[in-house]
Scaffold this motif. Structure first.
Motif, PDB file in Angstrom:
ATOM      1  N   ILE A  84       0.847  -1.204   0.000  1.00  0.00           N
ATOM      2  CA  ILE A  84       0.000   0.000   0.000  1.00  0.00           C
ATOM      3  C   ILE A  84       0.877   1.247   0.000  1.00  0.00           C
ATOM      4  O   ILE A  84       0.652   2.183  -0.767  1.00  0.00           O
ATOM      5  CB  ILE A  84      -0.944   0.031   1.224  1.00  0.00           C
ATOM      6  CG1 ILE A  84      -1.990  -1.070   1.125  1.00  0.00           C
ATOM      7  CG2 ILE A  84      -1.643   1.384   1.329  1.00  0.00           C
ATOM      8  CD1 ILE A  84      -2.985  -1.086   2.282  1.00  0.00           C
ATOM      9  N   SER A  85       1.916   1.252   0.853  1.00  0.00           N
ATOM     10  CA  SER A  85       2.761   2.441   0.969  1.00  0.00           C
ATOM     11  C   SER A  85       3.406   2.785  -0.366  1.00  0.00           C
ATOM     12  O   SER A  85       3.464   3.951  -0.770  1.00  0.00           O
ATOM     13  CB  SER A  85       3.858   2.216   2.003  1.00  0.00           C
ATOM     14  OG  SER A  85       3.291   1.845   3.225  1.00  0.00           O
ATOM     15  N   LYS A  86       3.875   1.741  -1.058  1.00  0.00           N
ATOM     16  CA  LYS A  86       4.548   1.971  -2.329  1.00  0.00           C
ATOM     17  C   LYS A  86       3.587   2.614  -3.332  1.00  0.00           C
ATOM     18  O   LYS A  86       3.904   3.623  -3.968  1.00  0.00           O
ATOM     19  CB  LYS A  86       5.039   0.620  -2.856  1.00  0.00           C
ATOM     20  CG  LYS A  86       6.170   0.737  -3.816  1.00  0.00           C
ATOM     21  CD  LYS A  86       6.872  -0.590  -3.979  1.00  0.00           C
ATOM     22  CE  LYS A  86       7.484  -0.637  -5.359  1.00  0.00           C
ATOM     23  NZ  LYS A  86       7.591  -2.014  -5.852  1.00  0.00           N
ATOM     24  N   VAL A  87       2.403   2.017  -3.449  1.00  0.00           N
ATOM     25  CA  VAL A  87       1.412   2.536  -4.384  1.00  0.00           C
ATOM     26  C   VAL A  87       1.017   3.958  -4.000  1.00  0.00           C
ATOM     27  O   VAL A  87       0.912   4.849  -4.850  1.00  0.00           O
ATOM     28  CB  VAL A  87       0.158   1.628  -4.363  1.00  0.00           C
ATOM     29  CG1 VAL A  87      -0.949   2.242  -5.184  1.00  0.00           C
ATOM     30  CG2 VAL A  87       0.494   0.253  -4.856  1.00  0.00           C
ATOM     31  N   ALA A  88       0.825   4.180  -2.688  1.00  0.00           N
ATOM     32  CA  ALA A  88       0.361   5.488  -2.215  1.00  0.00           C
ATOM     33  C   ALA A  88       1.392   6.563  -2.545  1.00  0.00           C
ATOM     34  O   ALA A  88       1.057   7.639  -3.034  1.00  0.00           O
ATOM     35  CB  ALA A  88       0.096   5.432  -0.722  1.00  0.00           C
ATOM     36  N   GLN A  89       2.678   6.264  -2.277  1.00  0.00           N
ATOM     37  CA  GLN A  89       3.710   7.271  -2.497  1.00  0.00           C
ATOM     38  C   GLN A  89       3.843   7.650  -3.969  1.00  0.00           C
ATOM     39  O   GLN A  89       4.202   8.767  -4.299  1.00  0.00           O
ATOM     40  CB  GLN A  89       5.041   6.773  -1.939  1.00  0.00           C
ATOM     41  CG  GLN A  89       5.113   7.009  -0.427  1.00  0.00           C
ATOM     42  CD  GLN A  89       6.016   6.021   0.279  1.00  0.00           C
ATOM     43  OE1 GLN A  89       6.840   5.372  -0.358  1.00  0.00           O
ATOM     44  NE2 GLN A  89       5.863   5.904   1.597  1.00  0.00           N
ATOM     45  N   ASN A  90       3.526   6.689  -4.851  1.00  0.00           N
ATOM     46  CA  ASN A  90       3.570   7.012  -6.278  1.00  0.00           C
ATOM     47  C   ASN A  90       2.374   7.831  -6.734  1.00  0.00           C
ATOM     48  O   ASN A  90       2.431   8.485  -7.765  1.00  0.00           O
ATOM     49  CB  ASN A  90       3.624   5.721  -7.104  1.00  0.00           C
ATOM     50  CG  ASN A  90       4.971   5.054  -6.981  1.00  0.00           C
ATOM     51  OD1 ASN A  90       5.970   5.723  -6.724  1.00  0.00           O
ATOM     52  ND2 ASN A  90       4.994   3.740  -7.131  1.00  0.00           N
ATOM     53  N   SER A  91       1.293   7.768  -5.983  1.00  0.00           N
ATOM     54  CA  SER A  91       0.059   8.387  -6.469  1.00  0.00           C
ATOM     55  C   SER A  91      -0.271   9.713  -5.810  1.00  0.00           C
ATOM     56  O   SER A  91      -1.074  10.471  -6.341  1.00  0.00           O
ATOM     57  CB  SER A  91      -1.130   7.447  -6.252  1.00  0.00           C
ATOM     58  OG  SER A  91      -0.879   6.198  -6.805  1.00  0.00           O
ATOM     59  N   THR A  92       0.285   9.963  -4.623  1.00  0.00           N
ATOM     60  CA  THR A  92      -0.139  11.159  -3.902  1.00  0.00           C
ATOM     61  C   THR A  92       0.896  11.594  -2.876  1.00  0.00           C
ATOM     62  O   THR A  92       1.893  10.893  -2.648  1.00  0.00           O
ATOM     63  CB  THR A  92      -1.494  10.903  -3.217  1.00  0.00           C
ATOM     64  OG1 THR A  92      -1.993  12.145  -2.720  1.00  0.00           O
ATOM     65  CG2 THR A  92      -1.360   9.908  -2.073  1.00  0.00           C
ATOM     66  N   ASP A  93       0.650  12.752  -2.258  1.00  0.00           N
ATOM     67  CA  ASP A  93       1.573  13.231  -1.231  1.00  0.00           C
ATOM     68  C   ASP A  93       1.026  12.980   0.165  1.00  0.00           C
ATOM     69  O   ASP A  93       1.776  12.846   1.115  1.00  0.00           O
ATOM     70  CB  ASP A  93       1.797  14.741  -1.401  1.00  0.00           C
ATOM     71  CG  ASP A  93       2.105  15.081  -2.849  1.00  0.00           C
ATOM     72  OD1 ASP A  93       2.962  14.383  -3.430  1.00  0.00           O
ATOM     73  OD2 ASP A  93       1.474  15.996  -3.397  1.00  0.00           O
ATOM     74  N   THR A  94      -0.304  12.968   0.277  1.00  0.00           N
ATOM     75  CA  THR A  94      -0.896  12.768   1.603  1.00  0.00           C
ATOM     76  C   THR A  94      -1.799  11.542   1.577  1.00  0.00           C
ATOM     77  O   THR A  94      -2.635  11.397   0.689  1.00  0.00           O
ATOM     78  CB  THR A  94      -1.757  13.981   2.013  1.00  0.00           C
ATOM     79  OG1 THR A  94      -2.525  14.371   0.881  1.00  0.00           O
ATOM     80  CG2 THR A  94      -0.914  15.121   2.513  1.00  0.00           C
ATOM     81  N   TYR A  95      -1.602  10.691   2.537  1.00  0.00           N
ATOM     82  CA  TYR A  95      -2.466   9.512   2.634  1.00  0.00           C
ATOM     83  C   TYR A  95      -2.476   9.000   4.048  1.00  0.00           C
ATOM     84  O   TYR A  95      -1.637   9.377   4.870  1.00  0.00           O
ATOM     85  CB  TYR A  95      -2.009   8.417   1.663  1.00  0.00           C
ATOM     86  CG  TYR A  95      -0.661   7.808   1.985  1.00  0.00           C
ATOM     87  CD1 TYR A  95       0.515   8.383   1.522  1.00  0.00           C
ATOM     88  CD2 TYR A  95      -0.567   6.645   2.755  1.00  0.00           C
ATOM     89  CE1 TYR A  95       1.753   7.827   1.816  1.00  0.00           C
ATOM     90  CE2 TYR A  95       0.664   6.082   3.051  1.00  0.00           C
ATOM     91  CZ  TYR A  95       1.820   6.675   2.581  1.00  0.00           C
ATOM     92  OH  TYR A  95       3.030   6.130   2.875  1.00  0.00           O
ATOM     93  N   GLU A  96      -3.462   8.156   4.350  1.00  0.00           N
ATOM     94  CA  GLU A  96      -3.498   7.472   5.642  1.00  0.00           C
ATOM     95  C   GLU A  96      -3.901   6.023   5.382  1.00  0.00           C
ATOM     96  O   GLU A  96      -4.600   5.729   4.411  1.00  0.00           O
ATOM     97  CB  GLU A  96      -4.500   8.146   6.603  1.00  0.00           C
ATOM     98  CG  GLU A  96      -5.928   8.129   6.085  1.00  0.00           C
ATOM     99  CD  GLU A  96      -6.945   8.772   7.032  1.00  0.00           C
ATOM    100  OE1 GLU A  96      -6.554   9.312   8.080  1.00  0.00           O
ATOM    101  OE2 GLU A  96      -8.150   8.715   6.711  1.00  0.00           O
ATOM    102  N   ILE A  97      -3.412   5.140   6.234  1.00  0.00           N
ATOM    103  CA  ILE A  97      -3.815   3.734   6.137  1.00  0.00           C
ATOM    104  C   ILE A  97      -4.489   3.384   7.454  1.00  0.00           C
ATOM    105  O   ILE A  97      -3.863   3.489   8.513  1.00  0.00           O
ATOM    106  CB  ILE A  97      -2.596   2.806   5.919  1.00  0.00           C
ATOM    107  CG1 ILE A  97      -1.733   3.318   4.760  1.00  0.00           C
ATOM    108  CG2 ILE A  97      -3.051   1.376   5.673  1.00  0.00           C
ATOM    109  CD1 ILE A  97      -0.444   2.534   4.562  1.00  0.00           C
TER     110      ILE A  97
END
Ligand code: UDP
Ligand code: MG
Length: 338
Positions: free
Chosen positions: A37-50
């Motif tokens: 999830i972290s890998k995908v998130a970092q490629n797609s956006t700057d802010t996220y939460e899991i």
């Protein structure tokens, strides 16, 4: 009466994404899941939460969530007070999601997070809900594949709501569609149906469902049957109609048969008639029991709703920002909106 949704800001190139994951005894999958999830998130956006919601696991799931929270500020944990089941656990996690878009996925990596960019594209093009349809399901028993296929088709046939077939809970949701869905606080929750019920602009993406990464299914036959019954009874009164129809058919047959009985009684020549009597008693008894059972199923649901209990209790919110929240928190519409 309708509900007006508060306006949500425009669709950004790099939105705040919430990943919500219900976890029940998933100690073997969590680290790999977090990484993917972290890998995908970092490629797609700057802010996220899991958000990992622990549904009363009996293994080291909670411990793992704690350690992931300590290591990664993006991770938030939610510890429910007991096992409430997949659909309620997912609701709890969704209640705590703050993103512009929300991705719901299973903990066992059967729903590949790598589908996110494709789903985000559809969202940017205007879709409010992007649901993932399983073209193929790997590593499932023939029994599960067959029963799931039959179930989704019966569900589609029995209700007016357009619930897509072969679609689980893996979907990307815009915050306003989520807000609408969360305003439905019914107890017997069948989220995929509820997401269809709220409407909005819905788009499919297709994917091959992977095998479970580790561990065994947390959906034994008993839970599958429960989910199927929840799905059909929450969205259709077809079983009640079928029961009434069955009653009508058997009453017609009984009526015709009673003419025959009368005829024999008047003109004599009556055979002992043991077999036919037994058969008709058994048949009518069966029809009545089935009908009462179906009625009971609906009445039970009415009973569940009128009790109006909160859907779940949170034992602890695990978050780097504000530390533990002892004493628990009940979350129903009132307290959530407060
Ligand atoms: N799950 C849960 N509570 C339960 C059962 C399951 O939170 O009581 C979670 C589980 O951890 C997983 C998801 O629901 O993330 C789907 O469960 P599973 O993968 O076992 O179902 P299957 O894919 O076999 O239908
Ligand atoms: Mg699974």
């Amino acid at each position: 009466m309708g509900i007006t949704l508060r306006s949500i800001k425009a669709r950004e190139e790099r939105p705040f994404i919430s990943f919500v994951v219900p976890c029940y005894n998933e100690e073997e999958s969590l680290p790999a899941l977090h990484e993917r999830i972290s890998k995908v998130a970092q490629n797609s956006t700057d802010t996220y939460e899991i958000i990992f919601a622990n549904d009363g696991s009996t293994d080291a799931t909670l411990k793992l969530i704690r350690s992931l929270c300590r290591k990664d500020p993006h991770v938030k944990g939610l510890d429910l007070s007991r096992n409430f089941g997949h659909q309620v656990c997912l609701t709890a996690a969704l209640d705590h999601a703050r993103g512009d878009v929300i991705l719901m996925l299973d903990a066992d990596l059967q729903d590949p997070p790598e589908l996110l960019p494709e789903m985000l594209d559809k969202w940017r093009e205007g879709a409010d809900v992007v649901y993932a349809v399983r073209s193929q399901r790997k590593g499932e028993s023939i029994f599960k594949l067959l029963t799931a296929k039959i179930f989704y088709r019966i569900l589609k046939w029995s209700t007016k709501i357009n619930i897509p077939v072969d679609t689980g809970d893996f979907r990307l949701i815009d915050a306003k569609a989520l807000q609408a869905m969360l305003s439905l606080r019914e107890r017997n929750r069948f989220l995929r149906g509820m997401f269809s019920w709220v409407g909005f602009h819905q788009e499919p993406v297709y994917y091959d469902r992977d095998e479970r990464f580790a561990g065994t299914t947390k959906y034994p036959l008993r839970k599958m049957i429960h989910l199927a019954i929840d799905g059909i009874t929450s969205f259709s009164i077809m079983p009640l109609r079928a029961a009434a129809l069955l009653g009508l058919v058997s009453a017609t047959i009984a009526f015709i048969y009673s003419i025959m009985v009368l005829h024999t009684g008047i003109y004599g020549g009556g055979v002992p008639g043991w077999a036919s009597t037994t058969l008709s008693v058994l048949f009518l008894g069966g029809v009545q029991l089935v009908t009462i059972g179906i009625l009971g199923e609906y009445i039970g649901r009415v009973f569940d709703e009128v009790k109006n209990r909160p859907l779940y209790f949170v034992r602890e919110v695990i978050d780097q920002d504000h530390e533990t929240n002892p004493g628990g928190e009940s979350t129903d519409t009132a307290s959530r909106d407060a």
